[in-house]
Each structure stands twice: as C-alpha cells, then as structure tokens.
Design a protein around this motif. Structure first.
Motif, PDB file in Angstrom:
ATOM      1  N   GLY A   1       0.782  -1.229   0.000  1.00 44.39           N
ATOM      2  CA  GLY A   1       0.000   0.000   0.000  1.00 44.39           C
ATOM      3  C   GLY A   1       0.805   1.266   0.000  1.00 44.39           C
TER       4      GLY A   1
ATOM      5  N   SER B   1      -0.687   3.908  -2.465  1.00 41.25           N
ATOM      6  CA  SER B   1      -2.131   3.930  -2.354  1.00 41.25           C
ATOM      7  C   SER B   1      -2.694   5.179  -3.035  1.00 41.25           C
ATOM      8  CB  SER B   1      -2.525   3.930  -0.883  1.00 41.25           C
ATOM      9  OG  SER B   1      -2.080   5.118  -0.317  1.00 41.25           O
ATOM     10  N   ASN B   2      -4.018   5.272  -3.053  1.00 42.66           N
ATOM     11  CA  ASN B   2      -4.690   6.377  -3.743  1.00 42.66           C
ATOM     12  C   ASN B   2      -4.319   7.743  -3.181  1.00 42.66           C
ATOM     13  OD1 ASN B   2      -5.909   4.471  -5.206  1.00 42.66           O
ATOM     14  ND2 ASN B   2      -7.844   4.540  -4.099  1.00 42.66           N
TER      15      ASN B   2
ATOM     16  N   LEU C   1      -1.325  -6.376  -4.373  1.00 39.95           N
ATOM     17  CA  LEU C   1      -2.091  -5.216  -4.842  1.00 39.95           C
ATOM     18  C   LEU C   1      -3.524  -5.614  -5.166  1.00 39.95           C
ATOM     19  CD1 LEU C   1       0.225  -3.180  -7.243  1.00 39.95           C
ATOM     20  CD2 LEU C   1       0.075  -3.140  -4.797  1.00 39.95           C
TER      21      LEU C   1
ATOM     22  N   GLU D   1      -7.864  -2.779  -8.318  1.00 40.07           N
ATOM     23  CA  GLU D   1      -7.916  -1.355  -8.639  1.00 40.07           C
ATOM     24  C   GLU D   1      -6.500  -0.760  -8.705  1.00 40.07           C
ATOM     25  OE1 GLU D   1     -10.290   0.998  -5.947  1.00 40.07           O
ATOM     26  OE2 GLU D   1      -9.731   2.789  -7.090  1.00 40.07           O
ATOM     27  N   GLU D   2      -5.670  -1.149  -7.736  1.00 39.30           N
ATOM     28  CA  GLU D   2      -4.283  -0.644  -7.731  1.00 39.30           C
ATOM     29  C   GLU D   2      -3.518  -1.137  -8.958  1.00 39.30           C
ATOM     30  OE1 GLU D   2      -3.076  -0.118  -3.034  1.00 39.30           O
ATOM     31  OE2 GLU D   2      -3.368  -2.137  -3.792  1.00 39.30           O
TER      32      GLU D   2
ATOM     33  N   LYS E   1      -4.532   0.768 -11.994  1.00 35.83           N
ATOM     34  CA  LYS E   1      -3.987   2.128 -12.019  1.00 35.83           C
ATOM     35  C   LYS E   1      -2.545   2.147 -12.508  1.00 35.83           C
ATOM     36  CE  LYS E   1      -6.897   4.763  -9.064  1.00 35.83           C
ATOM     37  NZ  LYS E   1      -7.356   4.888  -7.708  1.00 35.83           N
TER      38      LYS E   1
END
Lengths: 191, 148
Positions: free
Chosen positions: A2, A5-6, A153, A156-157, A160
């Motif tokens: 992480g 992360s976002n 991961l 979504e990760e 991306k």
C-alpha cells in the motif's frame, strides 16, 4: 504494502528543482516495491537490483515529464517495467544469436533459467516448480501474477499502475493462472 | 450469463474482490455448473501454493547502499555529459587550429587547400541538414509527450 495507495501524491514540483533530499525520500519510500517487482519480472537478485536502480536514475533524469498532479509510482512503474521487459528481450536475442535454429527448445529452457528459485524465502519442490513456471509466462501475464501475489495489490491498484481497467486485470489474471495450471500439470504428467 | 462471463467473476471471487450480490450469483452458478466448480477448485489449489510463496528479503546493507548507488548513477551521468561536451569542444578547437595551419602554410598546394575547404563546407551542410530535419520531425511529432 500500500505504499502507492490512492492518497499518495508526491510533491513533484519540489523534485523538479533537483532536491536531493526529496528524491532520496522518494527512492527510500519505493525502493523495496521497485526491487521486488523487478525481481518478479526478471527472476534474479542481481538483475532486479541493477534494473530497479537504473529505473530510479531514469526517473530522476526525466522527472519533469511528470505533471505536477501526477502520482509518482504509476509513472515510475512504466519506466521500471519497460526496462525489465527490454532487458529480457535483449537476453533472449543474445541467446538466440549464440544458438542455431535447431536449438529453439534450448532457448526456451535458458530464457526461464534466469528465474532462480534461490530468491524464494521458503523453498520446496512445489514452490521451485511454480517459480520456474512463472518465469515461463508471457510478460503481461507474469506481471499481474507478481503484482497480485507477491505485492498484494488490489485489482484497482493494479489497473492504475498498468493504465488499464479492472476488467483487463481480471482477464489477464484468469489466463495467467490458467497457463500456470497447465504448465504445472503438464510437468507433473511428464515426470 | 454464460460460463465465460462467470470466468471473469471467478478471479474476483478467488481474490475476494467481489461484491455481495455478485458473490451470491456466482455461488448459485457454481451449484448448477460442475465444470466451473471444478475449475475453481483447481484455481484455489494453485492460489494456496502461490500465497505460500514469499520473496527473500535482501540483506540490510543492500538497502543502506541503495540510494547511494542511484546517486552514483546520477553523478556518473553528469560526468559523462561534461566529459562529452569538453571532448567535442577540444576536437572542434583542434580541428580549427589544424585547418588554420594548413591554409596559412605556403608549402601546401592550392588544390589541397580547396579540397579541404570543400570538405569543411560539405560537412557543415550535412550537419545543418540533419539538424533541421531532426528539429522539423521533433516539432511535428504528435506522440513526443506520450509515455513510452
């Protein structure tokens, strides 16, 4: 993990002014991810270390290409994966160049020979076989296996950093696992 | 939905990346489709194997030296640029001095001087032409900002 992360948005403007400390902080933050992903993509410690450091060097050199709102890791990941894949391609060409056309099978064997099971923390016959089979996967299939299984991961990760949609991640994972299963089964049958 | 549609859900189910509703729908499908159920079992077996695998953590000294090694590359990259610029300048300077000497030397024949002059003009035209072409294509390249 992480660590990308976002929420992460590196203050790139500071980095464009070649702030050594800021770039050092970025390297320290991502060096383990970079090393372990490279290890998954090329399969051995020496190449992974060399390629991940080279990727940071190229990122430093080209940091101005990154927009100020951009997130560092997805951009950096593109540099890293391109380096790893082109390294593998060069190795294959080198092997192919040194062998004649009747030794194609040998080329196949040698190309995944760089996948050294010695990089696994705990080893047994099964893990060695799986690691070797991962080495035989196509680049894009090996990539999703490494990101999912060895870096934990989320879909979504992964989508991306690969600049694709989660549906593509799902289907790549399906075919990667299917291929892995087939390879392990055929190996079992062949023994 | 066909089995093919459920195959996409199978990965999300396996990795716990699925919503409650989809999970329910997928389980219902599994109950009525032995092929998908068998395939899932195989994938679960493989996942157990891969989940049990971890990569060896390198020694601490590798991480301690990591940043330093990246900076060595940055430093060497700069050194190469400085070295290359200096080498080019020296070569140009040496070349000019040599040409100057040949042109002012009374012992050198006119033909040789003309040939030398033509060689320099030819090289200069070639250089300008290549440079102009590069600049033209660089300006027109619509993909120059695309990440490769």
């Amino acid at each position: 993990m992480g660590s990308f992360s976002n929420n992460e948005t590196i203050t790139i403007r500071g980095c464009s002014s070649s702030s050594k400390e800021l770039f050092e902080a970025i390297v320290k933050r991502h060096m383990k991810d970079a090393y372990f992903i490279a290890l998954g993509l090329v399969g051995n410690h020496e190449d992974a270390l060399e390629l991940s450091q080279e990727a940071f060097f190229r990122a430093y050199r080209n940091i101005k290409q990154l927009s100020s709102e951009g997130k560092f890791f997805p951009w950096f990941y593109q540099i890293l994966r391109n380096l790893c894949f082109s390294h593998l391609r060069k190795m294959k060409i080198r092997h192919a160049g040194s062998l004649d056309e009747f030794e194609e099978e040998k080329i196949q064997i040698e190309s995944h020979d760089t996948f050294d099971p010695g990089v696994l923390a705990e080893r047994n016959e099964d893990t060695d076989r799986v690691w070797k089979a991962i080495g035989k996967l196509d680049d894009k299939h090996r990539e999703v296996i490494i990101l999912r299984h060895f870096r934990n991961l989320s879909y979504e990760e992964i989508s991306k950093i690969l600049f694709c949609n989660p549906g593509t991640v799902t289907s790549r994972l399906y075919y990667a696992r299917k291929r892995l299963k087939e390879m392990l089964e055929s190996e079992k049958g062949g023994r | 939905m066909t089995c093919q549609n459920y195959k996409d859900l199978m990965m999300a189910y396996l990795d716990n990346e699925i919503g409650d509703e989809q999970r329910r729908a997928f389980r219902e499908h599994l109950a009525s489709c032995p092929r998908c159920a068998a395939e899932l079992k195989e994938f679960e077996k493989l996942k157990r194997l891969t989940d049990g695998m971890t990569l060896l953590e390198p020694e601490d000294r590798i991480w301690e030296q990591y940043c330093g090694n990246v900076y060595n590359r940055v430093e060497r990259g700069l050194a190469w640029i400085v070295f290359s610029v200096a080498a080019i300048l020296l070569i140009i300077y040496g070349g000019f001095k040599l040409i100057e000497k040949i042109i002012t030397d009374q012992a050198v024949g006119v033909l040789l001087k003309v040939a030398l002059l033509a060689l320099i003009i030819g090289l200069a035209i070639l250089f300008v032409s290549v440079l102009r072409e590069r600049l033209y294509f660089w300006k027109k390249d619509r993909y120059r900002d695309v990440r490769r």
